[in-house]
Structure formats: structure tokens, C-alpha cells
Write an enzyme that holds these catalytic residues in place. Structure first.
Site, PDB file in Angstrom:
ATOM      1  N   LYS A 110       0.818  -1.214   0.000  1.00  0.00           N
ATOM      2  CA  LYS A 110       0.000   0.000   0.000  1.00  0.00           C
ATOM      3  C   LYS A 110       0.855   1.270   0.000  1.00  0.00           C
ATOM      4  O   LYS A 110       0.394   2.329  -0.405  1.00  0.00           O
ATOM      5  CB  LYS A 110      -0.964  -0.009   1.176  1.00  0.00           C
TER       6      LYS A 110
HETATM    7  C1  PLP Z   1      -4.462  -4.407   0.898  1.00  0.00           C
HETATM    8  C2  PLP Z   1      -3.663  -5.650   0.778  1.00  0.00           C
HETATM    9  C3  PLP Z   1      -3.988  -6.661  -0.154  1.00  0.00           C
HETATM   10  C4  PLP Z   1      -5.228  -6.593  -1.040  1.00  0.00           C
HETATM   11  O1  PLP Z   1      -5.135  -5.610  -2.029  1.00  0.00           O
HETATM   12  P1  PLP Z   1      -6.473  -5.030  -2.718  1.00  0.00           P
HETATM   13  O2  PLP Z   1      -6.033  -3.893  -3.552  1.00  0.00           O
HETATM   14  O3  PLP Z   1      -7.350  -4.601  -1.575  1.00  0.00           O
HETATM   15  O4  PLP Z   1      -7.064  -6.146  -3.500  1.00  0.00           O
HETATM   16  C5  PLP Z   1      -3.169  -7.772  -0.227  1.00  0.00           C
HETATM   17  N1  PLP Z   1      -2.090  -7.901   0.570  1.00  0.00           N
HETATM   18  C6  PLP Z   1      -1.747  -6.961   1.474  1.00  0.00           C
HETATM   19  C7  PLP Z   1      -0.571  -7.182   2.338  1.00  0.00           C
HETATM   20  C8  PLP Z   1      -2.503  -5.800   1.608  1.00  0.00           C
HETATM   21  O5  PLP Z   1      -2.166  -4.886   2.521  1.00  0.00           O
END
Ligand code: PLP
Length: 470
Positions: A110
Site C-alpha cells: 500500500k
Molecule cells: C491491501 C492488501 C492486499 C489486497 O489488495 P487489494 O487492492 O485490496 O485487493 C493484499 N495484501 C496486502 C498485504 C494488503 O495490505
């Protein structure tokens, strides 16, 4: 580039307004009015470093920020000191490739989007004046990445609520050890649902929202999807070259999926002409999306707790964007589908002639047992430690069969964030460590503990904002 709402009831707006708006005013999601075809640039883009590539890919969607200014925003977001070892290093592990998206400040993917978004907010506010007070509720990872995206930035405050004692100690410390004046952590005596309810009440109080210029950094912000498109180009180039230097071929991506933001970015990259032959959507036991891509039915079930908490989601906030295109970019059909979904928690799309929802998106699910097995296998056979989210992606990629294709699995978090799962899988302690995580336990923290009480939370925010102005 102009931006429109999936529901078709907002006048087209520019990129900067789309970034500030987040959710569209008609309740839909903002999307670019068209998807640029960049096929003719691929060979030039292949030669670029990450920041150059990021600038060129994203510039296709932005024409209301002068190029030199946008270049500076990108350089700041993706500075070497922010992403140690690169933004998206792509390495060969066994029969596939892993694109490591966890080199940012909170060790989760993120950061790639939220580092850009924080710098965009800062730029837009400095141009237009005003301030932004971000309010969020988190059960874990998004909170810290959002905090790191805006810490120390002028004209921005961030208030993040988390359930006291119910996030992992690492996740709580990643938030509460940030001591910048504009960062306000609130530990609520309640559950994550309580935190979300508090946030919804405050965000729904329009007078309060206007007076205090409240905004959100939720996963539907277009700029977050945009930032993620870049690494699909990057990793398809890097893996393609490693597999065949003289004649790089298109690659497939496997994507651990929760809110559908990450894989949606891959879908846009594919539409734009990146060398991608298909996407593999991987869920954990919360499998609404893998069921959808296998049957055409999108229907809500109970959320269950798994080893990959950031994917413990039922209603995927970005899904509406994909659904819009899948329904033939028809606003009316989309509105009807969303209305039906609101009433019945279920919707369906007609399958294509080949019996599929989407020829280029295959989907599968990974159980807790699968996750533990694959973590152990990759550690024993390749000396590589996957985190439980990335492990879902690798599991489903292997289920699909690699077929001699070049498959890139996105690694979305560093395993050191999930020491218990790694220990369960391998039987070993201390396998996955990271200096930033070890440091956390010794750093000072700041956090306000509040009861699950809307008036006390509201008063806290008001007091902090007054204090800042004096
Ligand atoms: C947010 C997140 C995801 C999922 O991603 P999306 O964009 O919500 O599908 C997968 N792995 C981790 C570690 C995350 O923080």
C-alpha cells in the site's frame, strides 16, 4: 484526461478534482473517460528506470499538473530512501517470479500508492490553499501506510482510529511510533466495526465535515489505482527479460486480492497495451471475487478471519469499476446492478460465449492449510520466505498450472510483519526479520485512548485541530 463516475451522474472533472473527491458525488467511482493505448511506447518505456516509467505511465492520465511539477512529485514519492532496494524488484524464485512490492516505509504494497497520494495532496493543497483532515479507521495495515504517506506534510492532519488491543502489536506500533505533529492515533475501546461506525457517523455529519475539511484516503481514490498501474509495466518488462533476454514475451500476474484495487490496476495496464497475457485473481477463504470470476455470480457471505487479514473482505470496494466495463460501459446497467446488489446482496453478469466471465482473468482461492504449506515449501525448496498474503497468490498460481508461461506473483507484504504465521508454517522462530520491525518495540509512542463514544472522538478531533491553529 477527464474523469467520469461509473454511475454517470457527475459532470466530467479534471484529475486534481478526482483526487480530492475520492468517491464520486453520485455514489459511484471515478474512472478516466478513456483508457489510453500506449503500445507504441512499450519499447522506449522498457529502457526506463522506475521513476521515469512512473512519470510517463501516469502522465497519460493527467493533464492539469505541469509536467515538471508532476515529475518532482514522482521523484519525491519514489525516492531511493523511501523504497530501499527499489519500488518493485522482480526476482526469479523456482519456476516463477516474485515482484516484491514491500520495500516502502511500512513494508507493505500500500506504500506504493499512498506515498504518491500523500505527495499529490500536498501539491494540490499548496496550489489551491485550504487544508485536509483525513479521517480513517483501520484494522491493521492501511492505517500505517496512510500515516506514512502524509506524516510531516503541511496543511494535512491525519486521524486514524484502531481497536485498542485488537490489532497485532507490530501493526499498532507501526502507527503509534509516528510522532509528527500532524499524526493523531486514536485507540478506541471497541472493535474494528465500532471504529468504522464512528468514522461513518463523523463523515456523514456534513456540517462537521465541511467545517473541518474532512477527507478520506480510502482504497477507491483513483490516484491509488493509478500509482499501481506502473508496477505492472515495470514487472512485466523485468520478468519478460529475465525469462528471455532477446525476445521478451508477455507475462501473467498472480495477485493476492481483497478490495480489488491491485488487480484492477493490472487490468488497466493490460488494456493500455502492457505485455500482459492474463491475470490470476487469488483470494483467501473470503472468496466472493474468485466465485464471481468462476460463475458470474457476485454474492456476499460472512467474513471469516484468516492468516491474511488485509484480504478478509467481502464487498470489494473497487469492484464497481470493473463491473462498469464488464457491463459494456453502460451507466444505466451499472446503476441497476448496484441497486439490485444493495437490495439483495447479490448480482450476476451473463457469461461470455466461451462460458467465462473474462477470458483474461482466472481466479482461485487459497485455504489456511494451503498458505502454511506453500510458505513451508518456498522456504525449504528456495530459501525464500513468503508472507501469508503473497502465499495466497503463489498457491493459486500453482493451482492454475504454470504451463511454461512466465508468471509473476505480486508479494504484497514483508513476512516479518507476520511472525506467528511464519513460525506456524516452518516451525522456526525468527526466520523473517526486518530491522525496521525490530526497532519498533523500543521506540516511544503517542496515542490517545478513547471510549467508543462519538462525542468524545469528535471533541478530541476539534481540540487537536484548534491546538494546531494556535
Ligand atoms: C491491501 C492488501 C492486499 C489486497 O489488495 P487489494 O487492492 O485490496 O485487493 C493484499 N495484501 C496486502 C498485504 C494488503 O495490505
Amino acid at each position: 484526461m477527464k474523469y467520469i463516475s461509473t454511475r454517470g451522474q457527475v459532470d466530467p472533472i479534471d484529475f486534481q478534482d478526482a483526487v480530492l473527491m475520492g468517491l464520486a458525488d453520485d455514489g459511484g467511482l471515478l474512472i478516466p473517460a478513456s483508457i489510453p493505448d500506449v503500445s507504441e511506447h512499450i519499447e522506449t518505456w522498457r529502457e526506463m528506470d522506475y521513476r521515469d516509467l512512473a512519470f510517463h505511465v501516469m502522465k497519460e492520465f493527467i493533464d492539469d499538473i505541469p509536467p515538471a511539477d508532476f515529475r518532482a512529485i514522482v521523484n519525491k514519492a519514489y525516492a531511493d530512501m523511501n523504497f530501499e532496494g527499489g519500488v518493485a524488484p522482480t526476482v526469479e524464485v523456482g519456476d516463477l517470479y516474485i515482484c516484491e512490492l514491500w520495500h516502502g516505509p511500512t513494508l507493505a504494497f500500500k506504500d506504493v500508492a499512498l506515498q504518491l497520494l500523500g505527495n499529490l495532496f500536498e501539491y494540490i493543497l499548496s496550489e489551491r490553499g485550504g487544508e485536509l483532515n483525513i479521517l480513517g479507521a483501520t484494522s491493521g495495515d492501511t492505517g500505517s501506510a496512510a500515516i506514512y504517506g502524509v506524516r510531516g506534510k503541511a496543511r494535512i492532519n491525519i486521524f486514524i482510529m484502531h481497536p485498542d488491543g485488537r490489532t497485532s502489536p507490530i501493526q499498532a506500533r507501526q502507527m503509534t511510533t509516528v510522532l509528527d505533529d500532524n499524526v493523531h492515533n486514536i485507540a478506541v475501546d471497541g472493535s474494528f466495526d465500532d471504529c468504522q461506525a464512528l468514522m461513518k457517523t463523523l463523515a456523514g455529519d456534513l456540517e462537521f465535515k465541511r467545517t473541518y475539511q474532512l477527507g478520506a484516503v480510502n482504497s477507491v481514490n483513483w490516484a491509488r489505482v493509478l500509482a499501481q498501474i506502473v508496477y505492472y509495466f515495470w514487472a512485466s518488462f523485468r520478468a519478460g527479460e529475465q525469462a528471455d533476454k532477446l525476445d521478451p514475451k508477455p507475462v501473467r500476474f498472480s495477485v493476492p486480492t481483497g478490495n480489488f484495487g491491485d488487480i484492477l490496476a493490472g487490468w488497466y495496464a493490460m488494456q493500455m497495451g502492457a505485455p500482459i497475457s492474463g491475470l490470476i485473481l487469488a483470494t483467501n477463504e473470503n472468496d466472493i471475487l474468485s466465485r464471481f470470476f468462476n460463475t458470474g455470480e457476485y454474492s456476499v457471505a460472512e467474513v471469516v478471519k484468516t492468516l491474511s487479514p488485509s484480504m478478509d473482505i467481502q464487498v470489494a470496494s473497487n469492484f464497481e469499476r470493473y463491473l462498469f466495463y464488464r457491463l459494456g460501459s453502460d451507466h444505466q446497467k451499472l446503476r441497476e446492478a448496484m441497486e439490485l446488489f444493495k437490495q439483495t446482496a447479490r448480482l450476476t453478469v451473463p457469461l461470455n460465449e466461451d462460458g467465462m466471465v473474462d477470458r483474461r482473468i482466472s481466479a482461485g482461492r487459497s485455504t489456511t492449510e494451503d498458505v502454511l504449506t506453500i510458505i513451508r515449501k518456498y522456504y525449504e525448496e528456495h530459501d525464500y520466505v513468503l508472507d501469508p498474503h503473497s502465499a495466497c497468490g503463489v498457491t493459486v498460481a500453482e493451482q492454475m498450472g504454470l504451463d511454461g508461461d512466465t508468471v509473476v506473483c505480486l508479494a504484497t507484504a514483508h513476512p516479518a510483519k507476520f511472525p506467528d504465521a511464519i513460525k506456524d508454517a516452518t516451525g522456526k522462530d525468527g526466520l523473517a526479520t526486518h530491522p525496521e520491525i525490530e526497532k519498533l518495540m523500543d521506540l516511544p509512542t503517542r496515542c490517545e485512548k478513547l471510549p467508543n463514544d462519538i462525542e468524545q472522538v469528535r471533541q478530541f478531533i476539534v481540540n487537536r485541530l484548534k491546538g494546531n491553529r494556535e
